[in-house]
Design a protein around this motif. Structure first.
Motif, PDB file in Angstrom:
ATOM      1  N   GLY A  61       0.793  -1.223   0.000  1.00  0.00           N
ATOM      2  CA  GLY A  61       0.000   0.000   0.000  1.00  0.00           C
ATOM      3  C   GLY A  61       0.827   1.274   0.000  1.00  0.00           C
ATOM      4  N   SER A  97      -4.312   2.616  -2.453  1.00  0.00           N
ATOM      5  CA  SER A  97      -4.022   1.187  -2.317  1.00  0.00           C
ATOM      6  C   SER A  97      -5.274   0.324  -2.228  1.00  0.00           C
ATOM      7  N   SER A  98      -6.368   0.858  -1.704  1.00  0.00           N
ATOM      8  CA  SER A  98      -7.570   0.049  -1.503  1.00  0.00           C
ATOM      9  C   SER A  98      -8.130  -0.523  -2.804  1.00  0.00           C
ATOM     10  N   ASN A  99      -7.892   0.178  -3.915  1.00  0.00           N
ATOM     11  CA  ASN A  99      -8.363  -0.334  -5.203  1.00  0.00           C
ATOM     12  C   ASN A  99      -7.280  -0.281  -6.287  1.00  0.00           C
TER      13      ASN A  99
END
Length: 144
Positions: A61, A97-99
Motif C-alpha cells: 500500500g 491502495s484500496s483499489n
C-alpha cells in the motif's frame, strides 16, 4: 483633485490589477500530453526498500515518487510504476491502495494500476513501466 477622488481612483486601479491577475490565472483546459520533466530517468534504475528514502515501499500500500515516476506496492505485494503527471494538466497523481488506482487530486481523473484512464477528464493513459522486485534483497528494478 480632492481626497475623495484620489481614493476612488486608487480603488479602481487596485481593483483592475486584482481582476487582471484573477483572469490570467484561469484556464479553460490543459494539455493532454504533458512533457516529462528533465529529471525523468531515461535508463532503467533500481531502488532498495532498505534505503531510508524508500521505506514506504517496504509495506503493501505504500508509494514513493522518484524523478517523475510514482512507484507503489499493491496490497498483494506487487510493485507497479507509472508516470506521476496526470495527462490532463500535469498534476502529480496519488496512489490509492484500496483499489490499486492512481487518482489526480486536482480534477479527479482516475487511472488503473497500469495507467489506463478509468475516469476523466484525462483522456490519455499514464506511461506504465515494467518492474521487478527481489524480496530477498529489497531491490526494485524499474524498466524505463
Amino acid at each position: 483633485m480632492d481626497r475623495k477622488e484620489f481614493f476612488k481612483m486608487v480603488g479602481i486601479s487596485v481593483g483592475a490589477i486584482v481582476l487582471q491577475q484573477c483572469l490570467s490565472g484561469c484556464s479553460t483546459g490543459g494539455t493532454d500530453d504533458p512533457k516529462p520533466g528533465d529529471e525523468t530517468p531515461t535508463n532503467d534504475f533500481t531502488l532498495n526498500v532498505n534505503d531510508p528514502n524508500y521505506t514506504a515501499l517496504r509495506t503493501a500500500g505504500g508509494f514513493i515518487r522518484y524523478k517523475g515516476i510514482i512507484i507503489a506496492r499493491t496490497l498483494q505485494g506487487a510493485v507497479i510504476a507509472v508516470s506521476q503527471a496526470c495527462t490532463h494538466e500535469g498534476t502529480p497523481v496519488n496512489y490509492v491502495s484500496s483499489n490499486s488506482t492512481f487518482v489526480c487530486p486536482n480534477h479527479g481523473s482516475v487511472f488503473s494500476d497500469r495507467g489506463t484512464v478509468q475516469t476523466g477528464p484525462a483522456t490519455k493513459p499514464l506511461t506504465s513501466y515494467k518492474t521487478s522486485f527481489d524480496a530477498s534483497t529489497g531491490v526494485i528494478e524499474v524498466i524505463v
